[in-house]
Design a protein around this motif. Structure first.
Motif, PDB file in Angstrom:
ATOM      1  N   GLU A   1       0.789   4.333   6.757  1.00 56.02           N
ATOM      2  CA  GLU A   1       0.535   2.938   6.394  1.00 56.02           C
ATOM      3  C   GLU A   1       1.686   2.047   6.836  1.00 56.02           C
ATOM      4  O   GLU A   1       1.481   0.955   7.359  1.00 56.02           O
ATOM      5  CB  GLU A   1       0.304   2.818   4.885  1.00 56.02           C
ATOM      6  CG  GLU A   1       0.466   1.446   4.298  1.00 56.02           C
ATOM      7  CD  GLU A   1      -0.422   0.373   4.925  1.00 56.02           C
ATOM      8  OE1 GLU A   1      -0.029  -0.815   4.829  1.00 56.02           O
ATOM      9  OE2 GLU A   1      -1.469   0.682   5.493  1.00 56.02           O
TER      10      GLU A   1
ATOM     11  N   ALA B   1       0.834  -1.214   0.000  1.00 63.81           N
ATOM     12  CA  ALA B   1       0.000   0.000   0.000  1.00 63.81           C
ATOM     13  C   ALA B   1       0.863   1.255   0.000  1.00 63.81           C
ATOM     14  O   ALA B   1       0.586   2.205  -0.753  1.00 63.81           O
ATOM     15  CB  ALA B   1      -0.936   0.000   1.198  1.00 63.81           C
ATOM     16  N   SER B   2       1.915   1.286   0.819  1.00 66.96           N
ATOM     17  CA  SER B   2       2.759   2.488   0.854  1.00 66.96           C
ATOM     18  C   SER B   2       3.514   2.660  -0.463  1.00 66.96           C
ATOM     19  O   SER B   2       3.753   3.788  -0.898  1.00 66.96           O
ATOM     20  CB  SER B   2       3.720   2.464   2.043  1.00 66.96           C
ATOM     21  OG  SER B   2       4.724   1.484   1.894  1.00 66.96           O
TER      22      SER B   2
ATOM     23  N   ARG C   1       1.477   1.731  10.594  1.00 66.68           N
ATOM     24  CA  ARG C   1       0.366   0.859  10.950  1.00 66.68           C
ATOM     25  C   ARG C   1       0.720  -0.610  10.734  1.00 66.68           C
ATOM     26  O   ARG C   1       0.295  -1.482  11.487  1.00 66.68           O
ATOM     27  CB  ARG C   1      -0.859   1.232  10.112  1.00 66.68           C
ATOM     28  CG  ARG C   1      -2.160   0.602  10.568  1.00 66.68           C
ATOM     29  CD  ARG C   1      -3.243   0.747   9.526  1.00 66.68           C
ATOM     30  NE  ARG C   1      -2.907   0.136   8.258  1.00 66.68           N
ATOM     31  CZ  ARG C   1      -2.877  -1.181   8.023  1.00 66.68           C
ATOM     32  NH1 ARG C   1      -3.141  -2.022   8.970  1.00 66.68           N
ATOM     33  NH2 ARG C   1      -2.564  -1.647   6.830  1.00 66.68           N
TER      34      ARG C   1
END
Length: 103
Positions: free
Chosen positions: A79, A29-30, A82
């Protein structure tokens, strides 16, 4: 644009990014967010060229893209935080990377 400024502030507070240079893309995602940021920056550079040639009528577009790339950066770092990904820092010592032969 104001909402992007607020969103950037919020994600910067949540992410608490490392102040040192880091190697991006610790999660899928990052990585996608970092690519999106690069594309936003490219578009910003194109608009800046248009502005310098006096063919850009809406200067808010330039401001928007600048803030968009900022918020994408902080969302990507959030992200990674997290996901408990540890930031990687580049190693500038070439001798430890095996690139300089020892004599």
């Amino acid at each position: 644009v104001d909402w992007l400024v607020l969103l950037t502030r919020d994600f910067k507070t949540l992410a608490k990014p490392d102040s040192k240079f880091i190697i991006y893309g610790e999660t899928l995602a990052s990585s996608i967010l970092d690519v999106a940021r690069a594309i936003a920056r490219r578009a910003e550079r194109q608009l800046a060229k248009m502005k310098s040639k006096r063919i850009l009528d809406n200067l808010k577009l330039l401001e928007y893209l600048n803030h968009l790339s900022g918020v994408l950066y902080f969302i990507a770092r959030y992200e990674e935080k997290r996901a408990n990904a540890k930031p990687k820092h580049p190693n500038y010592n070439l001798s430890t990377q095996g690139r300089i032969p020892r004599t």
